[in-house]
Design a protein around this motif. Sequence first.
Motif, mmCIF file in Angstrom:
data_model
loop_
_atom_site.group_PDB
_atom_site.id
_atom_site.type_symbol
_atom_site.label_atom_id
_atom_site.label_comp_id
_atom_site.label_asym_id
_atom_site.label_seq_id
_atom_site.Cartn_x
_atom_site.Cartn_y
_atom_site.Cartn_z
ATOM 1 N N SER A 122 0.830 -1.207 0.000
ATOM 2 C CA SER A 122 0.000 0.000 0.000
ATOM 3 C C SER A 122 0.863 1.255 0.000
ATOM 4 O O SER A 122 0.569 2.237 -0.690
ATOM 5 C CB SER A 122 -0.922 -0.006 1.227
ATOM 6 O OG SER A 122 -1.726 1.152 1.255
ATOM 7 N N ASN A 123 1.961 1.207 0.743
ATOM 8 C CA ASN A 123 2.849 2.371 0.792
ATOM 9 C C ASN A 123 3.537 2.605 -0.552
ATOM 10 O O ASN A 123 3.753 3.751 -0.966
ATOM 11 C CB ASN A 123 3.898 2.187 1.894
ATOM 12 C CG ASN A 123 3.289 2.277 3.287
ATOM 13 O OD1 ASN A 123 2.198 2.810 3.456
ATOM 14 N ND2 ASN A 123 3.990 1.747 4.277
ATOM 15 N N LEU A 124 3.894 1.524 -1.233
ATOM 16 C CA LEU A 124 4.481 1.675 -2.570
ATOM 17 C C LEU A 124 3.475 2.325 -3.515
ATOM 18 O O LEU A 124 3.819 3.214 -4.303
ATOM 19 C CB LEU A 124 4.928 0.315 -3.105
ATOM 20 C CG LEU A 124 5.458 0.279 -4.538
ATOM 21 C CD1 LEU A 124 6.662 1.217 -4.697
ATOM 22 C CD2 LEU A 124 5.822 -1.158 -4.943
ATOM 23 N N ALA A 125 2.219 1.892 -3.434
ATOM 24 C CA ALA A 125 1.179 2.507 -4.268
ATOM 25 C C ALA A 125 1.064 3.996 -3.960
ATOM 26 O O ALA A 125 0.920 4.834 -4.865
ATOM 27 C CB ALA A 125 -0.160 1.799 -4.025
ATOM 28 N N SER A 126 1.137 4.343 -2.676
ATOM 29 C CA SER A 126 1.050 5.750 -2.282
ATOM 30 C C SER A 126 2.215 6.550 -2.842
ATOM 31 O O SER A 126 2.058 7.701 -3.267
ATOM 32 C CB SER A 126 1.028 5.857 -0.746
ATOM 33 O OG SER A 126 1.045 7.192 -0.328
ATOM 34 N N ALA A 127 3.419 5.938 -2.866
ATOM 35 C CA ALA A 127 4.582 6.632 -3.422
ATOM 36 C C ALA A 127 4.404 6.863 -4.922
ATOM 37 O O ALA A 127 4.742 7.931 -5.447
ATOM 38 C CB ALA A 127 5.845 5.829 -3.144
ATOM 39 N N PHE A 128 3.866 5.856 -5.634
ATOM 40 C CA PHE A 128 3.576 6.053 -7.059
ATOM 41 C C PHE A 128 2.589 7.202 -7.244
ATOM 42 O O PHE A 128 2.724 8.027 -8.149
ATOM 43 C CB PHE A 128 3.012 4.766 -7.667
ATOM 44 C CG PHE A 128 4.036 3.699 -7.936
ATOM 45 C CD1 PHE A 128 5.284 4.018 -8.467
ATOM 46 C CD2 PHE A 128 3.756 2.351 -7.693
ATOM 47 C CE1 PHE A 128 6.228 3.022 -8.744
ATOM 48 C CE2 PHE A 128 4.692 1.359 -7.960
ATOM 49 C CZ PHE A 128 5.937 1.699 -8.476
ATOM 50 N N GLN A 129 1.583 7.251 -6.375
ATOM 51 C CA GLN A 129 0.592 8.320 -6.483
ATOM 52 C C GLN A 129 1.250 9.680 -6.255
ATOM 53 O O GLN A 129 0.975 10.646 -6.974
ATOM 54 C CB GLN A 129 -0.516 8.099 -5.445
ATOM 55 C CG GLN A 129 -1.588 9.201 -5.438
ATOM 56 C CD GLN A 129 -2.698 8.913 -4.436
ATOM 57 O OE1 GLN A 129 -3.174 7.791 -4.338
ATOM 58 N NE2 GLN A 129 -3.093 9.931 -3.690
ATOM 59 N N SER A 130 2.151 9.769 -5.246
ATOM 60 C CA SER A 130 2.852 11.032 -4.991
ATOM 61 C C SER A 130 3.686 11.451 -6.180
ATOM 62 O O SER A 130 3.878 12.649 -6.433
ATOM 63 C CB SER A 130 3.750 10.890 -3.751
ATOM 64 O OG SER A 130 2.990 10.661 -2.591
#
Length: 798
Positions: free
Chosen positions: A546-554
């Motif tokens: 989930s955190n990796l997905a959030s980093a992609f979103q950022s």
Amino acid sequence: MQTGDHSTVVSLPPEALRPPDLIPARAGLDNFSSHPGLFVGRTSELDQLDAALAAPGGTVVQAVHGLGGIGKSTLAAHWAATRPHHCAPIRWITADTPDGIQNGLADLAAALQPALSATLPIEALAEWALQWLASHTGWLLILDNVNDPADIASLLARAHTQGRFLITSRLATVWHHIPTVVRLDVLDEAEALDLLARTAITTAPGRDLDGAAELCAELGQLPLAIEQAAAYLAQNPLTTPRDYLALLNAYPAAMYRSGATGITKPDRTIARIWNLTLDRLSTLQPKAAELLRILAWYAPDQIPVTLLDGLADPPTLNDALGLLTAYSMITPDHATRTLAVHRLVQALARTPDPDSPPSAAHLINDALSHATSQLANALPNTWDTPTTWPKWRTLLPHVDALADHAAAETDSLATARLLNLTGLFLADQGQVVHAINHLRRALAVNVRMLGRDHPDTLSVRNNLAGAYESAGDLGRAIPLYEQTLADRVRVLGEDHRSTLSSRNNLAGAYQSVGSLGRAIPLFKETLSAMVRALGEDHPDTLTCRSNLASAFQSAGDLGRAIPLFKQTLADRVRALGEDHPDTLTSRNNLAGAYDVAGDLGRAIPLFKRTLADRVRVLGEDHPKVLSSRNNLAGAYAAAGDLGRAIPLYEEILTNRVRVLGEDHPKVFSSRNNLAGAYAAAGDPGRAIPLFEQTLADRVRMLGEDHPETLSSSNNLAGAYAAAGDPGRAIPLYEKTLTDVIRVLSDNHPLTVTVRENLAAVDAPDAVGTPENGRAVLRTRRQRTHSVSADDDQDSFEP
């Protein structure tokens, strides 16, 4: 005349043979000063004593009780000397012992009939005085500092005419049979300052009274302590109240004993008066003195009785608390089941004094150890569960007081555990500066007692890094995360769960600082390691994904972020179930990604479903429910539906204030979001004051350089621009741009937004255009979704 069994014959002059009832009370028999000295306040207490005197009937008995040094004797003397009671004679008897009472009565007999004093023994003189009191009216007997009601019982019983008794005592619970009982409390702030100033300036009119209010507060507005300090100041004209405070902090035992030569009586210092009480308590009930020493380490008010559980069997504990209550050393509140202790009683009880056995250093150290263990054992084991927050908020003042009072070099591993858990709670509540102070101290204890490489030391270091990150101080957080990761690799190994947690947290810190070129590869590496070491479905693995997905979103790479959010949601549904809180977090984050992508047709239904599920699973007031409502309101605003967004934002702000308190960061976020909605609706009159309040609150609680503070500064500048006020907007944008470059980076998303907004408002045809309003709203919503995705960061460890 014969004087009793085995009596001898005593020859008396004729005038001495007159019976007591025939001896009048001549003038001049009073034995106390008619000018009792400086007196302030106490109007209501004096009125109570006057009212008792005015009541019809026979003997009037009045008892004044309170803490040693509270001013009982001073009140009695002032009332007797200045109020219109018309009593004569007025006799003062120090009634702390049976011998003292007998001596006082004998002195009365000798004053009435001097010839008796040379011929009768003291017992006979006291008996003669009792007969005189029983046969006359109009007198006032002040029985000062009664320690045992039994000592005066026969005196009260025999003198049953219309004479008056005024009793002072430290005992609080034994006067139920007395018609008028006055409980004396400390002075109010103005009275305490008046007492200090009027005494201190006697030798130096116009002297510097800097720190007077702080000194009176530190002395707990206790009259005797203020008189003692004022006398010291009067004798030392170059010493200011602030200087005295410093001396009190550095040399407490000496200062509690010190007054002023020729002004302060040696037996009338705080140390002398209370040490006598402690000695008596130790004799009557040693457990009472021990409990007082333990209570001395907590905050003075609202001490839960449960903090004393297990220190003695219930009967012994009750007896000890009853004795402390009787001597006015504690004040119980039966409604809340809490105790209060005067702050100066606490200070003396935790200050070693070689002249007082109950204040021996080893006993005080034992009390600190007990106080720490009791408090550590009382803390909830979780800090982020709302059901535990009321207990946390009850205990927090006592953790802070113990940390303030105890020297750091005395800290134990129990202290470290106490401060670490409290630091986690404070960080979760947004009180990050407070949290950092406790976590730094906990880390120092663990390093000293366990070593730098102990797993507990590494956990506290990780938590301190997380607190710095929460405070926006990435310059300290990242090196600490890096050090913790390197140490865990070396001590625990590459694939240990704590090592993997450190990698995840460091990647999150890189993301927070805008360094996505470091964050994304590290998240990828950590995710691969977690899959290998923990398995595809382990909660830590899912969190990292989930955190990796959030980093992609950022990074603006929604093409990779959204599929990864979808995968994490599906995996959590399969592994944890539809209603698990982590599953609901995944659904929230996927909705947030759709929102950022502008796909509100999918975002809004998903936000609605997540909100409904969270209400059902977690309850209406859970912080994550409030976050879901906030995110739904943001989606409505993004869709231009301000008619639904604004009322929802208003409701969320009210509920967050009620649940989280005025100073929680999420309350600031709600106020910011509501202001943004007002701005988007073209209502700067309501938007600007809210943006200004949010900025001021964030500066006060988070500091000038916190990313949320910088975001607020950008939003306020945007509101000024939208209101057609470039004179305020441009300087604020310029300052904010300088700050975000310095604190974050030149290419951080917030930096890019501020630079674009400044460029827009600098354009002659752009002032007040809708684009500026949208820029404010875009920045606000970006911060909102960053917070939502951070639900999965998992930086802290118990």
